[in-house]
Write an enzyme that holds these catalytic residues in place. Structure first.
Site, mmCIF file in Angstrom:
data_model
loop_
_atom_site.group_PDB
_atom_site.id
_atom_site.type_symbol
_atom_site.label_atom_id
_atom_site.label_comp_id
_atom_site.label_asym_id
_atom_site.label_seq_id
_atom_site.Cartn_x
_atom_site.Cartn_y
_atom_site.Cartn_z
ATOM 1 N N ARG B 98 0.857 -1.386 -0.083
ATOM 2 C CA ARG B 98 0.093 -0.056 0.044
ATOM 3 C C ARG B 98 0.693 1.129 -0.151
ATOM 4 O O ARG B 98 0.770 2.120 -0.867
ATOM 5 C CB ARG B 98 -0.727 -0.044 1.230
ATOM 6 C CG ARG B 98 -1.631 1.300 1.489
ATOM 7 C CD ARG B 98 -2.773 1.292 0.588
ATOM 8 N NE ARG B 98 -2.730 1.583 -0.856
ATOM 9 C CZ ARG B 98 -3.036 1.354 -1.979
ATOM 10 N NH1 ARG B 98 -3.605 0.095 -2.004
ATOM 11 N NH2 ARG B 98 -2.718 1.809 -3.163
ATOM 12 N N LYS B 133 4.186 24.823 -3.425
ATOM 13 C CA LYS B 133 3.084 24.246 -3.075
ATOM 14 C C LYS B 133 3.030 22.907 -3.104
ATOM 15 O O LYS B 133 2.286 22.259 -3.991
ATOM 16 C CB LYS B 133 1.916 25.052 -3.780
ATOM 17 C CG LYS B 133 1.866 26.458 -3.766
ATOM 18 C CD LYS B 133 0.709 27.116 -4.749
ATOM 19 C CE LYS B 133 0.578 28.690 -4.599
ATOM 20 N NZ LYS B 133 -0.387 29.236 -5.212
ATOM 21 N N LYS B 165 8.293 39.073 -1.990
ATOM 22 C CA LYS B 165 6.865 39.076 -2.502
ATOM 23 C C LYS B 165 6.057 40.093 -1.874
ATOM 24 O O LYS B 165 6.406 40.993 -1.176
ATOM 25 C CB LYS B 165 6.273 37.641 -1.925
ATOM 26 C CG LYS B 165 6.999 36.493 -2.365
ATOM 27 C CD LYS B 165 6.323 35.089 -1.986
ATOM 28 C CE LYS B 165 5.444 34.920 -3.160
ATOM 29 N NZ LYS B 165 4.829 33.543 -3.145
ATOM 30 N N GLU B 195 8.535 40.132 -6.902
ATOM 31 C CA GLU B 195 6.903 39.678 -7.262
ATOM 32 C C GLU B 195 6.080 40.839 -7.555
ATOM 33 O O GLU B 195 6.102 41.773 -6.375
ATOM 34 C CB GLU B 195 6.295 38.844 -6.291
ATOM 35 C CG GLU B 195 4.699 38.183 -6.635
ATOM 36 C CD GLU B 195 4.087 37.441 -5.570
ATOM 37 O OE1 GLU B 195 4.472 36.357 -5.504
ATOM 38 O OE2 GLU B 195 3.617 38.205 -4.736
ATOM 39 N N ASP B 216 2.507 38.370 -11.046
ATOM 40 C CA ASP B 216 1.725 37.664 -10.435
ATOM 41 C C ASP B 216 0.412 37.740 -10.731
ATOM 42 O O ASP B 216 -0.149 38.720 -10.504
ATOM 43 C CB ASP B 216 1.905 37.838 -8.915
ATOM 44 C CG ASP B 216 1.184 36.881 -8.081
ATOM 45 O OD1 ASP B 216 1.028 35.710 -8.430
ATOM 46 O OD2 ASP B 216 0.454 37.467 -7.212
#
Lengths: 280, 280, 280, 280, 280, 280
Positions: B98, B133, B165, B195, B216
């Site tokens: 599994r 992510k 960012k 960004e 972005d």
């Protein structure tokens, strides 16, 4: 519930995976003691799961959270809704943001998908259960997410319940013999389930005293026949294999007690959630 | 590549997660020294990734593998094809089955999905990159899967590249100031990416000497404009945000150098693969 | 079976506990490459358990064992009998000697004491089971020793079976309500046992659908009455509390299915075994 | 004192051993925030040891203890006496109960048995010492229990003191040579003890400048003779081997300085102690 | 000898410290199976220590060493001499090169500096000992290096010998009382040393039965006086404090038995050694 | 910054290395709750680094610090100056004293030595950088100490920057080919540096598009020539190899941008600092 590593240790390692030598950008542009306000916003409708994990990651990362407010796990949220808000140390918030969203979006994805399956059969006396097709080290969290979405627990792992599968029978041969050997070795508190693929095996299992029977990848007609055959026996029937949103209701209507669904943990679209940071 | 825990340790813990107190079923019905033949079969078309992880899990579980044959990572397989075959200790095979499939099906899912994006733009001078992510503790494996699917590497984590960012600028304020502070603190071997969400920020970034600019969630028209503005500067342009299979080609045609796609790691359907065991 | 740390890790830590900064005596008087012959001799009659642990400690300590011969776990040995013999590196043998005997003498003590209980009732249809009154981190080994002595398995730990005890009922109140709540939350593969101290509770448990009932510290007359009351129900009866070698047979003769005995793990005289080393 | 793993880590692992996937019974029938009163009651007379370990287990398990009252380690308690009382979270109390009693009953058993030996010779100038025949990973706790029972410390492990044993001499040959080699290699802060089995070896050891001599398994007459031979030498005499409650006084009366007793750690009946929980 | 982490674990962590996310340069320019020849060359004269650690690092890093040849630890090498040569996997060699040299150069630096001190007093009956002024986690290796340079062992750490220092006496007050309390608590195998700064304390220590006296930072005249005072007592005298290459001989000539030197571990110039790689 | 083990874990292990079975002297002569005053005094002039590590060690050891006052890292202190003062538990202070000084004296030694190099060139536009010649597991702390002394950061480790060294070229052959292969595999945020030993290689590197060039062990004249050749290229020049306090200024005057110095971490005299304890 259980994980072979502490939940906190898992979260810490995941933060380390993303932070590595240190968050070079944040450390350079954000003063060490700066605090910020955070808003967690749903970009889509769904069921939230993992909010405690989300929060714990910031604590582990040293964010010294204040003014925390949030919905609880299992909450149905609509697009645009604020899921949580809090204040914390800006460096710790920025360097944990990605990891915290990775957990929350995935677990809420599991809860949301489970909820879709459960909704289809909510008027029927059947349980939607998870399988062992889970992401590495996330099983306890994902099963909680399944419960948040309205699903039920199956065995957690290979020591948490006896299930004689096709591949076991390929080696062990006879169902009756296998059940007898297992009863000898286990405590009196455990039941035995057998995975079958045809009606003949259903009959053998009933005769051998199986406590539950998993009908694997069987046609609707065969499932119905199995339900009929098992009537009167002290046995639980479970259906599994290629259960999707279309097929779950007809399967439930056959009268099985349990339907287990792999897709709710192995093929999960992340729920769209984003984080908004404001300076204080 | 790197993981905050050893790859073998991760695999071992994942086996422990599924085996817990021991595989009670297998231990009761399979003799300790019994060996079996295993065939790994594709139930759908796709790109394989994780075959070494798959094999390593059996080794860690004590399967004493013999007669191993398999395709290599990155292989395009068709439905019904045998991906691998081997012989091993039956107990060790059954109790690792599994977990081994959970890894292989997910990683091959990543490679297969990446390949779909790459195929759409393969005639254009653009890289399809992963984001951060990723699933907890699987980043190194998932990035390898992205490469097996034809994608390219972005920064591995927060210490593997500078990316200022939106949330950083909310705290840090000025792009130029942020870049200056970072240059002071980092080694001479690192570049700085910013960004941005609008053309004004593109101009500020160019003026401040950014080495790369991440556009972005910008509209196609704005991306095109940004490409035009940046012409002549020693700068790389990256597009990101809601890139799906329909949108990837028009974005690529704007002339950006890099397109990064979250979905190839955060919303991955498992590739359908199953394991057939035969007694020897 | 399971231990929250690897068995090898436990053995290694125990060696470290005894070796600390190094075996100063041995390192000073024994040349690094010197090998020796070892004989393991029973100084008393009993049942051997732990022989694989014994051997593994020398391997972990680097003894490079050769010419190993030994009885297997579960063997009934007489005073003076050679239990095992082998050759190994003299330094590694000398520095692991004490730890290896500590394990073997204790586990064989468990097996030997269990065997005494089992012998008293071997003609009756009853299982002698262990309890959870075990030495820290040795539960898996001690339960194996109980099996080597002829005993049977009970639940391994708090997640390996449901047992509603007196202290639970003090908080939870009603037996029927407790059973109902638990059925809701657990998988369909688990049974529920209730600990009771009087016949009234026996009746309540039967009515509430308990799968098993533990008769705790009850008088022989009450146990007999309980067996009578339960006749016809699909329920297992277990007796426990102050079971000693005198009392085990009369308790077994009442007709209970299971007798669990704390003393076989919590008050165990070590079996007398010694190690003889000869130079080669 | 030392353990190769942190004491808290050992306690945590032992809790994990017993809790595993979670205390399913308690979690189902006890509300998360429910608190309870606990009374710890002696069911037999003895010496308490391990009360801090007992308490620490509940803290580690999250019981948030309040109103703690208890006797201290080393206290002589009578049957029926309350050893400790406190309030805590009911779930955490119930799931740590068994493990906490396992530690306390064993360690108090060690202290109680040691005290019996010490009582027999308390008017004589002799120390009752432990040996290295201890339970895995419990040596530090067990030695503390020996001290609580009135005993004294011997070397903790193989690096905490030099003791040339029979098996060393089988390899090393000559006592004088062994002592010389060891002096060369060790710091000036360590003494050297030699284990002997006859009077000839006593004389060799004295001549070779041994700082202490362990008389192993020798007859009373021989021990007396050894004491006589050693008179005037700057040497300590220790007797060991088959010391039981009958034999300890005559051995002490020979004039040896130290008597070491294996049974006080390797064959210990648990002290009977139980836990009473009341709802609040 | 002992380290709170395994030696292999320490080496592995140190490799991880330097390799991090992977040796990006090597992985990009060196094929996986390429092998190379390595020569380790002395750029200065000195004493080698750490050659086994050096080799072990390559093994841990997967270099699959062949044709290993090297001098042994303790060897006096001249400038230009080949210390070791071997063949191995080129990637593993290149990514372990820096760490292996860091260990070897430092440890050989310790041995070389120790040797300089020892050479100054080699005709006198005095031991040059290390102190506890060592690099974090390297104590066992550094003490071995001291021995390779001709020095001797002192206590390894705070549990490996009793040394009552000035700061202890500031709290404990009286030397005689301190010695009495310690004798009560320790095993009969340990000696007691007292650190003193004047002759009055020397006398107190002798009277209180100290087994050794450390003369800390005392003038030559005072050391001589202390030696005189101690004559006839069964006591060892140790001098320490600001011992350098000029002062070591006059101190030794006072007649003390031991001189301990901090600089041989806390202020060590690395021995100049380099690694030459050739393609095969 | 990063270490493959937590900083706290490293400090804890180092305390364990020195404390082992327990600080027997302190435990015997100092009452458990006794507190003391501590003064940390400079015995020589220098730059302090590691004061937070110093403090943290006492916290980890349980000293419960109060009234802490200290200079900050990077402070230039004079001989005799009080660096820090605090109060704490006497046992915890005494058993952590040695380890805390070992860290502080070494790290302040690094800062002090770095400062000497930086002072020689402070009017020139050049950075003094560390190398990877650091003590095992101390790299993050030592680099901080370099910064406290006025130096700058280079790549932290093998994954934190691309540097093609002589030994790589021995295997890889061509500079241009190596650069091309690396660009393919790395993210767009990384630069590439090449180590060269002659002017021809400087030209090859410039032509191949190197972002930086390390001039290794080159003569002053050659360094000057290299600076001239590179004029106009977007490239950074670094000089390294046998840089000492005499040579650093002439090298800086050639016009290179960076000078990296191994000695500031591999051959560091400890700064002389001592700890004075007073009873309260």
């Amino acid at each position: 519930m259980f994980c072979p590593i502490d939940r906190d240790e898992l979260l810490y390692l995941t933060l380390q995976e993303d932070i590595g030598l240190g968050d070079k950008t944040t450390n350079a542009v954000v003063p060490p003691d700066k605090r910020c306000k955070v808003k967690l916003i749903a970009k889509a409708e769904g069921i939230i799961s993992g909010i405690e994990v989300f929060r714990r990651l910031y604590e582990i990362n040293g964010a010294e959270i204040e003014n925390w407010e949030s919905v609880t796990d299992g909450t149905h949220i609509r697009k645009g809704q604020i899921i949580a808000s809090f204040e914390g140390n800006a460096r710790a918030v920025l360097s944990a943001e990605r990891v915290s969203l990775n957990f929350l979006k995935h677990l809420s994805g599991v809860a949301t998908l489970t909820h879709k399956f459960v909704s289809r059969v909510k008027d029927l006396p059947v349980r939607i259960c998870h399988t062992r097709k889970t992401m590495p080290l996330l099983r306890a969290m994902e099963i909680d997410a399944v419960v948040h979405g309205g699903g039920h627990r199956h065995r957690f792992n290979l020591s948490d319940g006896i299930l004689i599968k096709e591949n076991h029978l390929e080696i062990a041969g006879d169902i009756a013999l296998a059940i007898r050997n297992i009863r000898e070795r286990i405590s009196h508190l455990e039941r035995i389930e057998v995975e079958v693929t045809n009606l003949d095996q259903v009959k053998q299992s009933l005769k051998a005293g199986a406590d539950a029977i998993l009908l694997d990848n069987m046609e609707l007609e065969d499932i119905k026949a199995a339900v009929k055959i098992a009537k009167g026996y002290p046995v639980l029937l479970e259906a599994s294999g290629n259960i999707n949103l279309e097929r779950v209701r007809p399967v439930a209507e056959t009268g099985v007690h349990i339907i287990s669904v792999g897709a709710i943990t192995h093929s999960v679209p992340a729920l769209d959630i984003s984080l908004l940071i404001e300076r204080i």
